[in-house]
Design an enzyme around this catalytic site. Structure first.
Site, PDB file in Angstrom:
ATOM      1  CG  ASP A  83      -5.283  -6.083  -0.037  1.00  0.00           C
ATOM      2  OD1 ASP A  83      -5.257  -6.982   0.822  1.00  0.00           O
ATOM      3  OD2 ASP A  83      -5.280  -4.879   0.263  1.00  0.00           O
ATOM      4  CG  HIS A  91      -1.921  -1.137   1.193  1.00  0.00           C
ATOM      5  ND1 HIS A  91      -2.703  -1.499   0.119  1.00  0.00           N
ATOM      6  CD2 HIS A  91      -2.175  -2.052   2.159  1.00  0.00           C
ATOM      7  CE1 HIS A  91      -3.400  -2.574   0.418  1.00  0.00           C
ATOM      8  NE2 HIS A  91      -3.090  -2.936   1.656  1.00  0.00           N
TER       9      HIS A  91
END
Length: 462
Positions: A334, A285
């Site tokens: 994810d 991220h």
């Protein structure tokens, strides 16, 4: 490339690709012959027409895709959270509910379907960020690695490689005043008590099958106190031998709590603990970075894993890619709000355009390339991600007759694929020399959709 030799050794199979992305180029090469033996590409050549005995592969052949960041059980939440508002934190509460229902058998069944969906999308290797370790209440299973073994078995069922990134998770979070909170409720399943107990459990796990490797992960600075991160950094021998991944600065609240606890940002905390320098980790991220954070990451030669569809789904924000110039990028799906690595590649550039109001930040060749050699290397498989002699024989064949890829310019093939391709355009998938998807159908799990549907309904009912 050169004209292939007239004969091939026994056990070698030969494929003629109408078009192929070879080397590091962004252009498609016509008439590419790929020879495969023992799960490896043994030769790559050129021929205007298919040589005798070669299987013809119409379409565009590209290397197998790496999904560098996955939480398999999050797939059960697709379409079930956030549609009426909420935030990352309310989504997390729903995620905990699903986590509390899984056991090794149901986890294998669910993950089998998730990894089959990945295979159908062209993914030949997945990095599973695994923290659902123990039974309800944190009671270990008789085999303390039963949940990790279930994931390794599920990947074998689906025919894909896996790097099990066994995740250290010791704290229930950081309070606004900087206190580390105890694990509670479903979180108890994630923890090993302390970093040494985590390390002992990880050392005991020997995954079955040549398709699996292990790595390590720090869940986040929320979940692993600074002294434990420092201790974990001391155990890192070689990042090339054992990849290390970390969730980093996903939420502004995480950064604020880290500053309250330690007087520094999460990236600065990792640097001070020695993890950036020793592990050269993959940072997942990296959404809310300062310029100083970015300089630390670039200076340590760490990678950054972006997951644009999840970052959008959870309203995380857009990372400042202009601060990360020169940092190697990889991509992950994810939370699996969708499983489509072309959408992830497309999302990187799209998010940066929305953030800045300008176009043309990350070249398409770099975005598509992030799914190839860098993505596989981030998972400890540096010999994958290329159509080249010596590489693992992973091929994905895209259907150029699809309406989405109609008009693709071979001289700008990467641009066309990143702009328009989807998982639905994947026709065939080979992993380690074996066809796992043919004509859009999973060879070992032809009813993958029905099985996945049944598992998700069982987990989310009631």
């Amino acid at each position: 490339m050169t004209e292939p030799a007239g004969g091939v050794e026994a056990g070698t199979r030969r494929y003629w690709c109408a078009w192929a992305l070879t080397g590091d180029g962004a252009s498609a090469v016509p008439g590419t012959v790929v020879e495969v033996a023992g799960g490896r590409i043994t030769a790559v050549g050129a021929a205007a027409e298919p040589p005798p005995g070669a299987e013809r592969l119409p379409g565009l052949a590209i290397p197998g895709l790496a999904n560098a960041h996955s939480h398999a059980f999050h797939r059960a939440l697709r379409g079930r959270t956030g549609e009426r508002g909420g935030s990352f934190w309310t989504w997390r509460d729903r995620m905990y509910q699903v986590a509390d229902r899984l056991d090794p058998d149901s986890y294998r069944r669910l993950a089998r379907g998730v990894y089959a969906e990945m295979a159908l999308a062209g993914i030949t290797c997945v990095g599973e960020f695994h923290y659902l370790h123990h039974g309800p209440g944190g009671v270990p299973y008789q085999d303390r690695n039963a949940m990790g073994a279930a994931l390794v078995a599920a990947a074998a069922d689906a025919g894909v490689r896996i790097t099990l990134l066994d995740t250290c998770y010791l704290s229930g979070g950081l309070a606004a005043d900087g206190r580390h909170l105890p694990l509670t409720g479903p979180q108890l399943r994630f923890g090993d008590g302390d970093v040494d107990a985590w390390a002992r459990r990880v050392a005991d796990f020997r995954p079955h099958g040549g398709h699996a490797r292990t790595g390590a992960a720090v869940h986040s600075v929320r979940a692993v106190p600074a002294d434990a991160i420092r201790r974990l950094a001391d155990t890192v021998r070689s990042p090339d031998e054992r990849p290390v991944h970390v969730h980093l600065s996903e939420q502004p609240a995480e950064n604020a709590a880290c500053r309250a606890a330690y007087g520094r940002t999460p990236a600065q905390l990792l640097a001070d603990a020695g993890l950036l320098e020793r592990a050269r980790p993959t940072l997942v991220h990296a959404t809310h970075l300062t310029a100083e954070d970015a300089a630390l990451i670039t200076g340590a030669a760490a990678r950054v894993c972006l997951c644009p569809t999840t970052e959008a789904d959870l309203a995380d924000g857009c990372p400042p890619l202009d601060l990360l110039d020169g940092t190697e990028l990889v991509l992950g799906s994810d939370g699996h709000s969708t499983i489509d690595m072309f959408a992830e590649a497309r999302g990187v550039e799209a998010h940066e355009r929305l953030r800045t109001g300008r176009r043309g930040h990350v070249p398409a060749g770099r975005l598509l390339g992030a799914l190839h050699r860098p993505g596989h290397a981030a998972l400890g498989w540096p010999d994958a991600g290329a159509i080249a002699p010596g590489a693992r024989a992973d091929l994905v064949v895209l259907d150029l007759d699809s309406v989405r890829l109609a008009g693709l310019d071979p001289a700008r093939a990467a641009d066309g694929v990143v702009a328009a391709a989807t998982a639905a355009d994947v026709r065939h998938v080979m992993a380690d020399g074996r066809w796992i998807v043919r004509d859009g159908r999973h060879q070992a799990i032809p009813d993958a959709g029905a099985r996945l549907d049944a598992e998700i309904r069982a987990l989310t009912s009631g």
